[in-house]
Write a protein that holds these residues in place. Sequence first.
Motif, PDB file in Angstrom:
ATOM      1  N   ARG A  36      11.473  14.602 -21.203  1.00 23.20           N
ATOM      2  CA  ARG A  36      12.258  13.395 -20.947  1.00 23.20           C
ATOM      3  C   ARG A  36      11.348  12.183 -20.891  1.00 23.20           C
ATOM      4  NH1 ARG A  36      14.179  14.467 -14.649  1.00 23.20           N
ATOM      5  NH2 ARG A  36      12.113  14.235 -13.666  1.00 23.20           N
ATOM      6  N   GLN A  37      11.946  11.045 -21.206  1.00 17.36           N
ATOM      7  CA  GLN A  37      11.198   9.794 -21.181  1.00 17.36           C
ATOM      8  C   GLN A  37      12.045   8.738 -20.495  1.00 17.36           C
ATOM      9  OE1 GLN A  37       9.784   8.359 -24.988  1.00 17.36           O
ATOM     10  NE2 GLN A  37       8.148   7.220 -23.986  1.00 17.36           N
ATOM     11  N   ALA A  38      11.566   8.296 -19.349  1.00 17.86           N
ATOM     12  CA  ALA A  38      12.235   7.226 -18.610  1.00 17.86           C
ATOM     13  C   ALA A  38      11.750   5.881 -19.136  1.00 17.86           C
ATOM     14  CB  ALA A  38      11.938   7.369 -17.119  1.00 17.86           C
ATOM     15  N   PRO A  39      12.512   4.828 -18.922  1.00 17.19           N
ATOM     16  CA  PRO A  39      12.101   3.503 -19.397  1.00 17.19           C
ATOM     17  C   PRO A  39      10.726   3.116 -18.868  1.00 17.19           C
ATOM     18  CG  PRO A  39      14.383   3.464 -18.686  1.00 17.19           C
ATOM     19  CD  PRO A  39      13.848   4.801 -18.278  1.00 17.19           C
ATOM     20  N   GLY A  40       9.853   2.712 -19.771  1.00 18.78           N
ATOM     21  CA  GLY A  40       8.528   2.270 -19.380  1.00 18.78           C
ATOM     22  C   GLY A  40       7.571   3.387 -19.016  1.00 18.78           C
ATOM     23  N   MET A  41       7.994   4.634 -19.208  1.00 18.76           N
ATOM     24  CA  MET A  41       7.155   5.765 -18.826  1.00 18.76           C
ATOM     25  C   MET A  41       6.817   6.603 -20.057  1.00 18.76           C
ATOM     26  SD  MET A  41       7.025   5.482 -15.479  1.00 18.76           S
ATOM     27  CE  MET A  41       6.665   7.087 -14.772  1.00 18.76           C
ATOM     28  N   GLU A  42       5.800   7.422 -19.918  1.00 21.77           N
ATOM     29  CA  GLU A  42       5.479   8.363 -20.982  1.00 21.77           C
ATOM     30  C   GLU A  42       6.439   9.549 -20.912  1.00 21.77           C
ATOM     31  OE1 GLU A  42       0.670   7.534 -21.363  1.00 21.77           O
ATOM     32  OE2 GLU A  42       1.402   9.505 -20.768  1.00 21.77           O
ATOM     33  N   ARG A  43       6.565  10.195 -22.039  1.00 20.18           N
ATOM     34  CA  ARG A  43       7.405  11.381 -22.097  1.00 20.18           C
ATOM     35  C   ARG A  43       6.778  12.485 -21.256  1.00 20.18           C
ATOM     36  NH1 ARG A  43       9.819  12.490 -27.872  1.00 20.18           N
ATOM     37  NH2 ARG A  43       7.625  12.818 -28.379  1.00 20.18           N
ATOM     38  N   SER A  44       7.608  13.228 -20.524  1.00 19.24           N
ATOM     39  CA  SER A  44       7.083  14.265 -19.632  1.00 19.24           C
ATOM     40  C   SER A  44       7.855  15.565 -19.798  1.00 19.24           C
ATOM     41  CB  SER A  44       7.141  13.804 -18.173  1.00 19.24           C
ATOM     42  OG  SER A  44       8.483  13.599 -17.767  1.00 19.24           O
ATOM     43  N   PHE A  45       7.199  16.632 -19.468  1.00 12.00           N
ATOM     44  CA  PHE A  45       7.759  17.977 -19.580  1.00 12.00           C
ATOM     45  C   PHE A  45       8.784  18.216 -18.481  1.00 12.00           C
ATOM     46  CE2 PHE A  45       7.871  22.396 -20.548  1.00 12.00           C
ATOM     47  CZ  PHE A  45       7.790  23.111 -19.364  1.00 12.00           C
ATOM     48  N   GLU A  87      16.213   8.967 -10.326  1.00 12.99           N
ATOM     49  CA  GLU A  87      14.923   9.112 -11.024  1.00 12.99           C
ATOM     50  C   GLU A  87      14.963  10.121 -12.166  1.00 12.99           C
ATOM     51  OE1 GLU A  87      15.454   9.422  -7.732  1.00 12.99           O
ATOM     52  OE2 GLU A  87      14.263  11.067  -6.864  1.00 12.99           O
ATOM     53  N   ASP A  88      16.073  10.833 -12.318  1.00 12.77           N
ATOM     54  CA  ASP A  88      16.240  11.719 -13.469  1.00 12.77           C
ATOM     55  C   ASP A  88      16.743  10.958 -14.700  1.00 12.77           C
ATOM     56  OD1 ASP A  88      17.526  14.155 -11.186  1.00 12.77           O
ATOM     57  OD2 ASP A  88      15.528  14.132 -12.105  1.00 12.77           O
ATOM     58  N   THR A  89      17.057   9.687 -14.521  1.00 12.56           N
ATOM     59  CA  THR A  89      17.516   8.870 -15.643  1.00 12.56           C
ATOM     60  C   THR A  89      16.437   8.793 -16.710  1.00 12.56           C
ATOM     61  OG1 THR A  89      19.007   7.546 -14.284  1.00 12.56           O
ATOM     62  CG2 THR A  89      18.227   6.554 -16.335  1.00 12.56           C
ATOM     63  N   ALA A  90      16.795   9.181 -17.924  1.00 10.87           N
ATOM     64  CA  ALA A  90      15.823   9.212 -19.019  1.00 10.87           C
ATOM     65  C   ALA A  90      16.541   9.615 -20.304  1.00 10.87           C
ATOM     66  CB  ALA A  90      14.715  10.222 -18.730  1.00 10.87           C
TER      67      ALA A  90
END
Length: 124
Positions: A36-45, A87-90
């Motif tokens: 998943r990738q949240a706004p302004g964040m790197e993609r994460s597992f 915070e799960d928004t992505a």
Amino acid sequence: QLQASGGGLVQPGGSLRLSCTASGRTFSNWAVAWFRQAPGMERSFVGAVHRGSSRIYSADSVKGRFTISRDTAKNTVYLQMNSLRPEDTAVYYCAADPSVISSSVASESAYGYWGPGTQVTVSS
């Protein structure tokens, strides 16, 4: 081609189930992962199921809330998300590959096939 679906808007504490399907091939013996990738964040597992559903992996942030499962008859991998938090928004992506080794399941570079992503928004 991979396709992730099932995203949408949900209130905190709610649930969603994402689906990852493959067209044109059977991926029952492939590793399939969710990132998943949240706004302004790197993609994460988020999590993964290894070949043949032999082992399930989950990120610490979703353990106890998210569950990954595979339906080989439908050629689909699911991400059941419960107790959702803002915070799960992505944007959630599914990825797959036949050659992932267990030590690399959380690594984006291990996956050669990606779907276009589906938006999950958790908000009241």
